[in-house]
Design a protein around this motif. Sequence first.
Motif, PDB file in Angstrom:
ATOM      1  N   ASP A  68       0.820  -1.314  -0.004  1.00 53.81           N
ATOM      2  CA  ASP A  68      -0.075  -0.116   0.311  1.00 53.81           C
ATOM      3  C   ASP A  68       0.748   1.579   0.050  1.00 53.81           C
ATOM      4  N   GLU A  69       0.868   2.545  -1.238  1.00 55.79           N
ATOM      5  CA  GLU A  69       1.784   3.424  -1.092  1.00 55.79           C
ATOM      6  C   GLU A  69       1.662   4.251  -0.351  1.00 55.79           C
ATOM      7  N   ASN A  70       0.063   3.797   0.068  1.00 59.82           N
ATOM      8  CA  ASN A  70      -0.281   5.556   1.468  1.00 59.82           C
ATOM      9  C   ASN A  70       1.120   5.171   2.623  1.00 59.82           C
ATOM     10  N   LYS A  71       0.811   4.053   3.050  1.00 61.75           N
ATOM     11  CA  LYS A  71       1.105   3.101   3.685  1.00 61.75           C
ATOM     12  C   LYS A  71       2.766   3.288   4.079  1.00 61.75           C
ATOM     13  N   ARG A  72       3.235   2.928   2.440  1.00 62.31           N
ATOM     14  CA  ARG A  72       4.800   1.927   2.714  1.00 62.31           C
ATOM     15  C   ARG A  72       5.929   3.238   3.225  1.00 62.31           C
ATOM     16  N   THR A  73       6.481   2.883   4.254  1.00 64.81           N
ATOM     17  CA  THR A  73       7.817   3.889   4.080  1.00 64.81           C
ATOM     18  C   THR A  73       9.420   2.612   4.428  1.00 64.81           C
ATOM     19  N   THR A  74      10.280   3.727   4.813  1.00 72.36           N
ATOM     20  CA  THR A  74      11.164   2.926   4.554  1.00 72.36           C
ATOM     21  C   THR A  74      11.725   2.563   5.741  1.00 72.36           C
ATOM     22  N   ASP A  75      11.159   2.687   6.965  1.00 65.87           N
ATOM     23  CA  ASP A  75      10.865   1.640   8.353  1.00 65.87           C
ATOM     24  C   ASP A  75      10.257   0.200   8.399  1.00 65.87           C
ATOM     25  N   ASN A  76       9.211   0.138   7.329  1.00 68.59           N
ATOM     26  CA  ASN A  76       8.755  -0.756   7.681  1.00 68.59           C
ATOM     27  C   ASN A  76       9.092  -2.019   6.597  1.00 68.59           C
ATOM     28  N   LEU A  77      10.027  -1.373   5.538  1.00 66.36           N
ATOM     29  CA  LEU A  77      10.815  -1.888   4.374  1.00 66.36           C
ATOM     30  C   LEU A  77      12.291  -2.386   5.528  1.00 66.36           C
ATOM     31  N   SER A  78      12.721  -2.033   6.381  1.00 68.64           N
ATOM     32  CA  SER A  78      13.773  -2.017   6.487  1.00 68.64           C
ATOM     33  C   SER A  78      13.402  -3.504   7.929  1.00 68.64           C
ATOM     34  N   GLU A  79      12.569  -2.788   8.275  1.00 68.62           N
ATOM     35  CA  GLU A  79      12.191  -3.971   9.982  1.00 68.62           C
ATOM     36  C   GLU A  79      11.457  -4.696   8.813  1.00 68.62           C
ATOM     37  N   LEU A  80      10.623  -5.057   7.934  1.00 67.28           N
ATOM     38  CA  LEU A  80      10.098  -6.881   7.284  1.00 67.28           C
ATOM     39  C   LEU A  80      11.751  -7.772   6.710  1.00 67.28           C
ATOM     40  N   ILE A  81      12.893  -7.628   7.183  1.00 69.82           N
ATOM     41  CA  ILE A  81      14.149  -7.629   6.579  1.00 69.82           C
ATOM     42  C   ILE A  81      14.618  -8.290   7.864  1.00 69.82           C
ATOM     43  N   ARG A  82      14.784  -9.905   8.262  1.00 70.68           N
ATOM     44  CA  ARG A  82      15.259 -10.286   9.804  1.00 70.68           C
ATOM     45  C   ARG A  82      16.842 -10.134   9.178  1.00 70.68           C
ATOM     46  N   PRO A  83      17.608  -9.815  10.618  1.00 73.71           N
ATOM     47  CA  PRO A  83      19.442  -9.451  10.078  1.00 73.71           C
ATOM     48  C   PRO A  83      19.655 -11.795   9.418  1.00 73.71           C
ATOM     49  N   GLY A  84      20.457 -10.871   8.843  1.00 72.63           N
ATOM     50  CA  GLY A  84      20.928 -11.750   7.571  1.00 72.63           C
ATOM     51  C   GLY A  84      20.241 -12.228   6.815  1.00 72.63           C
ATOM     52  N   GLY A  85      18.666 -11.717   6.434  1.00 74.79           N
ATOM     53  CA  GLY A  85      18.318 -11.626   4.986  1.00 74.79           C
ATOM     54  C   GLY A  85      18.589 -10.999   3.681  1.00 74.79           C
ATOM     55  N   TYR A  86      17.803 -11.546   2.591  1.00 74.93           N
ATOM     56  CA  TYR A  86      18.247 -10.179   1.445  1.00 74.93           C
ATOM     57  C   TYR A  86      17.780  -8.274   1.441  1.00 74.93           C
TER      58      TYR A  86
END
Length: 290
Positions: free
Chosen positions: A16-34
């Motif tokens: 959802d473009e209206n809810k998309r932020t840099t933070d919720n992108l980085s929070e999605l990726i666990r340490p060691g993920g791509y």
Amino acid sequence: MTAHYDLPQQISDLLDENKRTTDNLSELIRPGGYMPPNADLLIDAISALSMGKNILLKGPTGAGKTKFAETLSSLFHQPMYSVNCSVDLDAESLIGFKTLAYEGEKQVIEFVPGPVMNSMANGTFLYIDEINMAKPETLPLINGVLDYRRTITNPFTNEIVTANKGFGVIAAINEGYVGTVPLNEALKNRFVVIDVPYIEGEQLKSLIKSNTRLQDERMIDLFVSLSADLVQAAFQGKLSEDAASIRAILDACDLSSIIPPQRAVQRAIAAKLDEEREQEFIMSLAETLF
């Protein structure tokens, strides 16, 4: 958009473009993920999968395609069955095989499902690695699995099997390598193609920190520079793409936390190459940097 999956809330927000932020992108990726070089790469892959489309990850060896697939599996909370393709891949490796078993004292023939059947039955992801290494006559067995039908006629039992909700296919391809064959159009048209470039700059620096024992900032910066030089040399045709493998850079970083960096580069990168000219070129870069 109609989702093929019951999407986790974080993924729904990312789409959802209206809810998309840099933070919720980085929070999605666990340490060691791509961590992709840009957000669009991840958003496009998630969008395609969420609509039930197959995706084909295309890029050089060591660029992180398998790690990308594992990260997508984690984001969707989906287990993943894997197929590693080779010239020896046959129907049994994909679909399964028959074997003798016992019911009490009675001997019976039992079908043992392979990764395709297991992922369809359980409604999970199927990862097909190096799909263009398989013999051209093998993969048409699963054409029906890869299109809108999501079905297959089991050649060993004649049973028609339909995939359960949640089933999806991620494949990976290295183009132009020895032993690979071009994908036929019927197969390629069943995928949405995602180009996976080498990770560079800050993304690579973050990856080194989270995936290796090396924590020295100055040394990490030098390895990031080395990686950029190797990628550029591979792009110019001075080195094979194997030399620019991110996997090899991570190995070198790990080793350099214990042994001198030049030796780490020799063991993890240069020694893997066949041509002495390429080995000397890499060691010259390492000597200049370290």
